[in-house]
Design an enzyme around this catalytic site. Structure first.
Site, mmCIF file in Angstrom:
data_model
loop_
_atom_site.group_PDB
_atom_site.id
_atom_site.type_symbol
_atom_site.label_atom_id
_atom_site.label_comp_id
_atom_site.label_asym_id
_atom_site.label_seq_id
_atom_site.Cartn_x
_atom_site.Cartn_y
_atom_site.Cartn_z
ATOM 1 N N HIS A 136 -1.381 -5.484 2.505
ATOM 2 C CA HIS A 136 -2.762 -6.270 2.372
ATOM 3 C C HIS A 136 -2.289 -7.725 1.945
ATOM 4 O O HIS A 136 -1.424 -7.917 0.912
ATOM 5 C CB HIS A 136 -3.690 -5.654 1.349
ATOM 6 C CG HIS A 136 -4.636 -4.946 2.336
ATOM 7 N ND1 HIS A 136 -4.667 -3.470 2.052
ATOM 8 C CD2 HIS A 136 -5.584 -5.328 3.111
ATOM 9 C CE1 HIS A 136 -5.526 -3.092 2.842
ATOM 10 N NE2 HIS A 136 -6.143 -3.929 3.710
ATOM 11 N N GLU A 160 0.898 -1.214 -0.080
ATOM 12 C CA GLU A 160 0.086 -0.158 0.103
ATOM 13 C C GLU A 160 0.976 1.265 0.065
ATOM 14 O O GLU A 160 1.742 1.333 0.870
ATOM 15 C CB GLU A 160 -1.153 0.000 1.228
ATOM 16 C CG GLU A 160 -1.911 -1.202 1.286
ATOM 17 C CD GLU A 160 -2.778 -1.311 0.097
ATOM 18 O OE1 GLU A 160 -2.958 -0.183 -0.644
ATOM 19 O OE2 GLU A 160 -3.578 -2.096 -0.056
ATOM 20 N N CYS A 193 -8.078 -1.166 8.275
ATOM 21 C CA CYS A 193 -6.959 -1.386 7.785
ATOM 22 C C CYS A 193 -6.352 0.151 7.434
ATOM 23 O O CYS A 193 -5.441 0.636 7.676
ATOM 24 C CB CYS A 193 -6.888 -1.979 6.393
ATOM 25 S SG CYS A 193 -6.848 -3.897 6.703
#
Length: 211
Positions: A168, A81, A144
Protein backbone atom coordinates in the site's frame (compact mmCIF):
# COMPACT_ATOMS: atom_id res chain seq x y z
CA UNK A 1 14.49 -12.60 -19.79
CA UNK A 2 12.73 -12.75 -16.41
CA UNK A 3 9.56 -10.70 -16.09
CA UNK A 4 8.24 -8.76 -13.11
CA UNK A 5 4.54 -7.87 -13.11
CA UNK A 6 3.58 -4.66 -11.30
CA UNK A 7 -0.11 -3.89 -10.91
CA UNK A 8 -1.90 -0.72 -9.90
CA UNK A 9 -5.54 0.25 -9.67
CA UNK A 10 -7.65 2.74 -11.57
CA UNK A 11 -8.90 5.77 -9.57
CA UNK A 12 -11.80 5.17 -7.19
CA UNK A 13 -13.94 6.92 -4.59
CA UNK A 14 -14.02 10.17 -6.56
CA UNK A 15 -10.25 10.54 -6.93
CA UNK A 16 -8.92 11.63 -10.34
CA UNK A 17 -5.73 9.57 -10.03
CA UNK A 18 -4.57 6.55 -8.05
CA UNK A 19 -1.06 6.52 -6.57
CA UNK A 20 -0.66 2.83 -7.30
CA UNK A 21 -1.18 3.19 -11.04
CA UNK A 22 0.95 6.31 -11.28
CA UNK A 23 3.86 4.35 -9.80
CA UNK A 24 3.21 1.13 -11.70
CA UNK A 25 2.86 2.93 -15.03
CA UNK A 26 6.11 4.83 -14.43
CA UNK A 27 7.87 1.46 -14.05
CA UNK A 28 6.44 -0.07 -17.22
CA UNK A 29 9.34 -1.39 -19.34
CA UNK A 30 11.89 -0.48 -16.65
CA UNK A 31 14.82 -2.90 -16.80
CA UNK A 32 16.77 -3.76 -13.69
CA UNK A 33 19.48 -5.22 -15.92
CA UNK A 34 19.75 -7.18 -19.17
CA UNK A 35 18.00 -10.12 -17.53
CA UNK A 36 14.94 -8.54 -15.89
CA UNK A 37 12.19 -6.30 -17.23
CA UNK A 38 9.00 -4.90 -15.70
CA UNK A 39 5.51 -4.96 -17.15
CA UNK A 40 2.75 -2.83 -15.60
CA UNK A 41 -0.93 -3.75 -15.65
CA UNK A 42 -3.80 -1.56 -14.51
CA UNK A 43 -6.55 -3.38 -12.63
CA UNK A 44 -10.16 -2.22 -12.33
CA UNK A 45 -11.31 -1.27 -8.85
CA UNK A 46 -14.07 -3.87 -9.17
CA UNK A 47 -14.22 -7.00 -7.04
CA UNK A 48 -14.83 -9.64 -9.70
CA UNK A 49 -13.06 -8.06 -12.65
CA UNK A 50 -9.81 -7.28 -10.83
CA UNK A 51 -9.09 -10.98 -10.28
CA UNK A 52 -9.94 -11.85 -13.87
CA UNK A 53 -7.56 -9.15 -15.15
CA UNK A 54 -4.84 -10.24 -12.75
CA UNK A 55 -5.07 -13.90 -13.69
CA UNK A 56 -5.07 -13.07 -17.40
CA UNK A 57 -1.91 -10.96 -17.00
CA UNK A 58 -0.13 -13.71 -15.05
CA UNK A 59 -1.15 -16.39 -17.55
CA UNK A 60 0.21 -14.31 -20.42
CA UNK A 61 3.39 -13.03 -18.81
CA UNK A 62 4.45 -15.96 -16.59
CA UNK A 63 6.33 -13.57 -14.28
CA UNK A 64 8.93 -14.52 -11.70
CA UNK A 65 7.63 -11.83 -9.31
CA UNK A 66 4.25 -10.11 -8.94
CA UNK A 67 4.08 -6.94 -6.85
CA UNK A 68 0.62 -5.47 -6.48
CA UNK A 69 0.28 -1.82 -5.50
CA UNK A 70 -2.65 -0.10 -3.85
CA UNK A 71 -3.45 3.34 -2.51
CA UNK A 72 -3.85 3.87 1.23
CA UNK A 73 -4.92 7.46 1.79
CA UNK A 74 -3.89 8.73 5.21
CA UNK A 75 -0.81 6.54 5.52
CA UNK A 76 2.54 8.27 5.83
CA UNK A 77 4.66 5.20 5.00
CA UNK A 78 4.75 2.36 2.53
CA UNK A 79 2.80 -0.55 3.98
CA UNK A 80 4.44 -3.89 3.13
CA UNK A 81 1.47 -6.21 3.48
CA UNK A 82 2.17 -9.56 5.13
CA UNK A 83 -1.31 -11.12 5.36
CA UNK A 84 -4.01 -11.56 2.71
CA UNK A 85 -7.31 -12.30 4.43
CA UNK A 86 -10.15 -14.35 2.94
CA UNK A 87 -12.68 -11.73 3.95
CA UNK A 88 -14.57 -8.95 2.17
CA UNK A 89 -16.41 -6.14 3.92
CA UNK A 90 -16.57 -3.18 1.55
CA UNK A 91 -16.99 0.15 3.34
CA UNK A 92 -17.85 1.80 0.02
CA UNK A 93 -19.05 0.50 -3.34
CA UNK A 94 -16.47 -0.41 -5.97
CA UNK A 95 -16.39 1.23 -9.39
CA UNK A 96 -19.17 -1.06 -10.62
CA UNK A 97 -21.44 -0.18 -7.72
CA UNK A 98 -20.86 -3.48 -5.92
CA UNK A 99 -20.56 -3.41 -2.13
CA UNK A 100 -20.23 -6.96 -0.77
CA UNK A 101 -20.35 -7.20 3.01
CA UNK A 102 -19.27 -10.00 5.34
CA UNK A 103 -18.30 -12.37 2.53
CA UNK A 104 -15.35 -14.41 1.25
CA UNK A 105 -12.96 -14.08 -1.67
CA UNK A 106 -12.69 -17.88 -2.02
CA UNK A 107 -15.48 -20.01 -0.57
CA UNK A 108 -13.20 -23.03 -0.16
CA UNK A 109 -9.93 -21.19 0.49
CA UNK A 110 -7.99 -20.89 3.76
CA UNK A 111 -8.65 -18.00 6.13
CA UNK A 112 -5.46 -16.23 5.04
CA UNK A 113 -2.22 -16.42 3.09
CA UNK A 114 1.17 -14.91 3.84
CA UNK A 115 3.00 -12.93 1.17
CA UNK A 116 6.01 -14.87 -0.06
CA UNK A 117 8.06 -11.77 -0.88
CA UNK A 118 11.18 -11.15 1.25
CA UNK A 119 9.41 -8.44 3.23
CA UNK A 120 11.90 -8.09 6.07
CA UNK A 121 14.83 -7.79 3.66
CA UNK A 122 12.84 -5.27 1.61
CA UNK A 123 12.01 -3.27 4.73
CA UNK A 124 15.68 -3.15 5.72
CA UNK A 125 16.69 -2.08 2.21
CA UNK A 126 14.10 0.72 2.20
CA UNK A 127 15.12 1.98 5.62
CA UNK A 128 18.78 2.04 4.56
CA UNK A 129 17.69 4.52 1.86
CA UNK A 130 15.68 6.51 4.44
CA UNK A 131 12.36 5.68 2.77
CA UNK A 132 9.56 5.46 5.36
CA UNK A 133 8.09 1.95 5.35
CA UNK A 134 6.66 -0.59 7.76
CA UNK A 135 5.36 -4.13 7.86
CA UNK A 136 1.55 -4.25 7.88
CA UNK A 137 -0.53 -7.15 9.18
CA UNK A 138 -3.82 -6.10 7.59
CA UNK A 139 -4.51 -5.14 3.99
CA UNK A 140 -8.07 -4.19 4.91
CA UNK A 141 -11.25 -5.77 3.56
CA UNK A 142 -11.76 -3.90 0.28
CA UNK A 143 -10.62 -4.55 -3.31
CA UNK A 144 -6.91 -4.35 -2.43
CA UNK A 145 -7.06 -7.20 0.08
CA UNK A 146 -9.41 -9.15 -2.20
CA UNK A 147 -6.95 -8.96 -5.09
CA UNK A 148 -3.98 -9.74 -2.80
CA UNK A 149 -5.74 -12.87 -1.56
CA UNK A 150 -6.62 -13.79 -5.14
CA UNK A 151 -2.96 -13.50 -6.12
CA UNK A 152 -1.75 -15.71 -3.30
CA UNK A 153 -4.53 -18.24 -3.94
CA UNK A 154 -3.43 -18.42 -7.59
CA UNK A 155 0.22 -18.85 -6.59
CA UNK A 156 -0.69 -21.60 -4.14
CA UNK A 157 -2.76 -23.56 -6.62
CA UNK A 158 -1.17 -22.87 -10.02
CA UNK A 159 2.10 -20.92 -9.88
CA UNK A 160 4.17 -22.09 -6.92
CA UNK A 161 7.38 -20.62 -8.36
CA UNK A 162 6.08 -17.03 -8.34
CA UNK A 163 6.99 -14.63 -5.54
CA UNK A 164 4.05 -12.36 -4.88
CA UNK A 165 2.75 -9.73 -2.53
CA UNK A 166 1.10 -6.36 -2.02
CA UNK A 167 2.26 -2.87 -1.04
CA UNK A 168 0.00 0.00 0.00
CA UNK A 169 1.27 3.46 -0.96
CA UNK A 170 0.54 6.92 0.49
CA UNK A 171 -1.16 9.66 -1.48
CA UNK A 172 0.85 11.77 -3.90
CA UNK A 173 1.33 15.45 -2.97
CA UNK A 174 -1.12 16.65 -5.64
CA UNK A 175 -3.86 14.52 -4.06
CA UNK A 176 -3.68 16.23 -0.68
CA UNK A 177 -3.77 19.90 -1.73
CA UNK A 178 -7.32 20.14 -0.41
CA UNK A 179 -6.83 17.57 2.37
CA UNK A 180 -5.16 19.45 5.26
CA UNK A 181 -2.81 17.45 7.47
CA UNK A 182 -2.99 14.40 5.21
CA UNK A 183 0.41 12.77 4.58
CA UNK A 184 1.81 12.17 1.11
CA UNK A 185 4.99 11.01 -0.58
CA UNK A 186 6.71 12.17 -3.77
CA UNK A 187 6.28 10.07 -6.90
CA UNK A 188 10.05 9.80 -7.39
CA UNK A 189 10.44 8.40 -3.86
CA UNK A 190 7.68 5.86 -4.41
CA UNK A 191 9.17 4.74 -7.72
CA UNK A 192 12.58 4.29 -6.08
CA UNK A 193 10.96 2.36 -3.24
CA UNK A 194 9.26 -0.12 -5.54
CA UNK A 195 12.47 -0.54 -7.54
CA UNK A 196 14.20 -1.48 -4.28
CA UNK A 197 11.51 -4.06 -3.49
CA UNK A 198 11.77 -5.50 -7.01
CA UNK A 199 15.53 -5.88 -6.75
CA UNK A 200 15.35 -7.35 -3.26
CA UNK A 201 12.60 -9.78 -4.27
CA UNK A 202 14.69 -11.12 -7.12
CA UNK A 203 17.80 -11.51 -4.98
CA UNK A 204 16.50 -12.70 -1.60
CA UNK A 205 14.63 -15.77 -0.40
CA UNK A 206 11.10 -15.34 0.99
CA UNK A 207 10.84 -14.70 4.72
CA UNK A 208 11.27 -17.83 6.77
CA UNK A 209 8.97 -18.32 9.74
CA UNK A 210 10.63 -19.28 13.02
CA UNK A 211 9.01 -22.34 14.57
Amino acid sequence: MAKVLITGFEPFAGESINTSWQVANALHHWQLDDEVSVVAQQLPCVFKQCLLSLEQAINQLKPAVVIMLGQAGGCAQLQLEKIASNYIDAHIADNAGQQPRNSLTASHGPAAYFSNLPLHASLNALQLQHIPAQLSLSAGSYVCNHSFYGLMHLIKNQYASIKGGFIHLPYLPEQVIHKPNTPSMALTTLISAVQIVIETSLQQRPDQLVT
